[in-house]
Design a protein around this motif. Structure first.
Motif, PDB file in Angstrom:
ATOM      1  N   ARG A   1       0.834  -1.212   0.000  1.00 18.78           N
ATOM      2  CA  ARG A   1       0.000   0.000   0.000  1.00 18.78           C
ATOM      3  C   ARG A   1       0.863   1.254   0.000  1.00 18.78           C
ATOM      4  N   GLU A   2       1.863   1.304   0.873  1.00 20.09           N
ATOM      5  CA  GLU A   2       2.699   2.498   0.981  1.00 20.09           C
ATOM      6  C   GLU A   2       3.582   2.713  -0.254  1.00 20.09           C
ATOM      7  N   ALA A   3       3.890   1.638  -0.961  1.00 18.90           N
ATOM      8  CA  ALA A   3       4.643   1.762  -2.216  1.00 18.90           C
ATOM      9  C   ALA A   3       3.737   2.261  -3.341  1.00 18.90           C
ATOM     10  N   GLY A   4       2.427   2.157  -3.138  1.00 19.27           N
ATOM     11  CA  GLY A   4       1.482   2.614  -4.146  1.00 19.27           C
ATOM     12  C   GLY A   4       1.013   1.532  -5.092  1.00 19.27           C
ATOM     13  N   LEU A   5       1.288   0.280  -4.752  1.00 16.75           N
ATOM     14  CA  LEU A   5       0.874  -0.831  -5.618  1.00 16.75           C
ATOM     15  C   LEU A   5      -0.564  -1.267  -5.386  1.00 16.75           C
TER      16      LEU A   5
END
Length: 108
Positions: free
Chosen positions: A64-68
């Motif tokens: 989530r934090e990587a934006g995936l």
């Protein structure tokens, strides 16, 4: 971007995405969602990762934090979906390259 915030499309960073994809369990989540129709949402437990609940939570947070991925909370359970269009718009061909590399790796 503050810690824990989900990056917008233009804030996606290749280093964070590649770092998130460096783990086999996280790749498994992304590749599973990639094989499904765009917009598919699955519960976190449906991936049956071979790790503890705490480790699974960690893996989904990294994605989530990587934006995936996006998370959707339903109170006592969470849904997760791939941010396919955002990742593709920012890094065209990246998800296909990851899928192709994994396919090649498993065929060797």
């Amino acid at each position: 971007m503050s810690e824990g915030k989900i990056p917008g499309r233009n804030e996606l960073e290749i280093g964070k995405i590649l770092s998130a994809l460096s783990d086999a369990n996280r790749r498994r989540v992304v590749l599973t969602l990639l094989a499904e129709p765009e917009g598919t949402e699955r519960t976190c437990t449906s991936f049956e990762l071979p790790v503890t609940k705490a480790t699974s939570t960690f893996h989904f947070r990294v994605l989530r934090e990587a934006g995936l991925t996006y998370d959707v909370s339903y109170g006592n359970r969470k849904g997760v979906s791939l941010r396919r269009s955002d990742v593709e718009a920012r890094f065209p061909g990246l998800l296909k390259a990851v899928a192709d590399a994994e396919s090649h790796r498993t065929m060797s």
